[in-house]
Scaffold this motif. Sequence first.
Motif, short mmCIF file in Angstrom:
data_model
loop_
_atom_site.label_atom_id
_atom_site.label_comp_id
_atom_site.label_asym_id
_atom_site.label_seq_id
_atom_site.Cartn_x
_atom_site.Cartn_y
_atom_site.Cartn_z
N TRP A 8 0.83 -1.21 0.00
CA TRP A 8 0.00 0.00 0.00
C TRP A 8 0.86 1.26 0.00
O TRP A 8 0.53 2.26 -0.62
CB TRP A 8 -0.92 0.01 1.22
N GLU A 9 1.99 1.21 0.72
CA GLU A 9 2.81 2.41 0.82
C GLU A 9 3.49 2.78 -0.51
O GLU A 9 4.00 3.89 -0.67
CB GLU A 9 3.86 2.27 1.93
N ASP A 10 3.50 1.80 -1.46
CA ASP A 10 4.09 2.07 -2.78
C ASP A 10 3.09 2.64 -3.77
O ASP A 10 3.43 2.92 -4.92
CB ASP A 10 4.70 0.77 -3.35
N LEU A 11 1.85 2.80 -3.35
CA LEU A 11 0.82 3.33 -4.24
C LEU A 11 1.16 4.77 -4.62
O LEU A 11 1.66 5.54 -3.80
CB LEU A 11 -0.54 3.31 -3.53
N ALA A 12 0.91 5.11 -5.88
CA ALA A 12 1.23 6.46 -6.37
C ALA A 12 0.55 7.51 -5.51
O ALA A 12 -0.59 7.34 -5.07
CB ALA A 12 0.81 6.59 -7.83
N SER A 13 1.24 8.62 -5.30
CA SER A 13 0.73 9.69 -4.43
C SER A 13 -0.63 10.20 -4.89
O SER A 13 -1.52 10.43 -4.07
CB SER A 13 1.73 10.84 -4.38
N ASP A 14 -0.81 10.38 -6.21
CA ASP A 14 -2.08 10.88 -6.72
C ASP A 14 -3.24 9.92 -6.41
O ASP A 14 -4.36 10.35 -6.13
CB ASP A 14 -2.01 11.11 -8.23
N CYS A 15 -2.94 8.62 -6.46
CA CYS A 15 -3.97 7.63 -6.12
C CYS A 15 -4.35 7.71 -4.65
O CYS A 15 -5.53 7.64 -4.28
CB CYS A 15 -3.48 6.22 -6.45
N LEU A 16 -3.33 7.86 -3.80
CA LEU A 16 -3.60 7.99 -2.38
C LEU A 16 -4.45 9.23 -2.09
O LEU A 16 -5.40 9.18 -1.32
CB LEU A 16 -2.28 8.10 -1.60
N VAL A 17 -4.10 10.33 -2.75
CA VAL A 17 -4.85 11.57 -2.54
C VAL A 17 -6.30 11.40 -2.95
O VAL A 17 -7.23 11.84 -2.26
CB VAL A 17 -4.20 12.74 -3.32
N CYS A 18 -6.53 10.73 -4.09
CA CYS A 18 -7.90 10.49 -4.56
C CYS A 18 -8.70 9.69 -3.54
O CYS A 18 -9.89 9.95 -3.31
CB CYS A 18 -7.88 9.74 -5.90
#
Length: 530
Positions: A8-18
């Motif tokens: 989960w911590e490797d998920l792209a920042s934009d995806c996390l923000v969404c």
Amino acid sequence: MKKEERKWEDLASDCLVCIFCFVGLEELTVALPFVCKSWYEASLDRRCWKNLDFRELDFSSGSNFARIFRQEYGVRRSSFSFSAFMKMCVSRSCGSAVELTIPYIVGASIQQDLIYASIKCPRLKVLALPSLLEKDEKKLPELISKWKELEILEITWKPNSFLEILEQIRVNCPNFIGLHLCGLFDIMETWTIVRCMPRLKILVMSASYLCKEDLMEILDGCKELEVFDVSKCRGFVVDNEILKKASKIKKFECGDCKLEQNYTNFYYDYYGLEELTIVLPFVCKSWYEASLDPQCWKKLDFQGFDFSFRRKFERRFDRQTGFMSATFSFPSFMKLCVDRSRGSAVEVSIPDFGSALSLQNLITASIGCPRLKVLSFSGVLQQYEKHLPELISKWKELEILKIAQKPFSILEIFEQISINCPNFRGLHLYGLFNTTETRAIVRCMPRLKILVISGSVIFKENMMEILDGCKELEKLNVSYCAGFDVDNEILKKASKIKKFECEGTTSEGTMIHDSLLERSRIARKYSQWM
């Protein structure tokens, strides 16, 4: 070859923000930032802070949220406050916030918080406010003028500066489409609504007071209304003329409106004991005096009260009246409300936490509420159950009795109802019913109209006994009962009942009976520790 698992911590920042854009402020502040560095950085993105809804949080010093926040951020107990937390969230929004919902903070002025929001949240589209202190209301028109993009305004109570607010909306908020508030409206105010907001699409005035001519003024003037809610209003009855005018509105809600000429105590007809004790009396002197009228205390519904209310009550009375918080208890609060009813209470609902399930509270109700029509409680401790029949006999006007756990003295209770309560019509009960008890229901309450025993254990022959004996039943709820299956014979017997609910019944009575007895035993044991 084994597939490598993605983290989960490797998920792209934009995806996390969404993803983070859909979570609440509690998760954004005390949960997500502490998972890992990438989640912390994503949680700081301004896009996550567009919707600042503070009503979902408990800001009392003893709440779980406050405790975790202080622990994670190393904040002292005395330093944690709504104002400080709000400033942190507003700061993180970096001017991108479009929705701001302010909770009711007992005994506190929120003027400075609103001033701060007017500066730091210039793009606000939705603003939801509690009822404000008088000194805060005066500043509101000026603050409203700062939000040029405001579209929807919600205020619990109509402020004294309402006309000035409407004028500021007309001048400064060209995109304004929605207004939610409650209060007493006169012809000047409804005319100003039409003049200042002719393109209004959403108007919610539920539980307000306005006359028919004022309502017609709005229907004639606000041609673009799509949602108009005047349900539970007083001052008019919905007739064909009103319905014809409102026929073009997509959603027109007008249920439970009544023509009531006396509006002195109107504000208090639809609000609970929390508002009557710690909100409305502190608005102004006239509201305080109206809140003491016995007519405001006809319905004493204590269900849903918890320790957060206790903290609010203590803080309000400590500041405003010098009431010693150490003396607060549910019995004392209940006595306060019963005393204010001055014998006019017709409904009492007692919650199920330990200090409420006492004999003393029922005695208080039996003495102070002689005209009671509806009594609801979950049960009392076993050693007090023998007193229930005598207490029930005191309420000569009792019509509906709701008991979550069937007491051992139920037969004596039925007998007292038969002798002393000629208008009795509704029974809500849960437990294991034997033949003696179902026959007692039929014998003591042959004119019963409502019987709710959902989730209970009752066998078919006892069920048939009720269907044969209670000829005037209009509602019978036996959903999720154990001990019988609904067959054609039962359906035929129940065919004359207007509302017969029987979903989820099963004949597997023994297993569920044992489970029921076990749950009852645990409940009684638990209540003794409260």
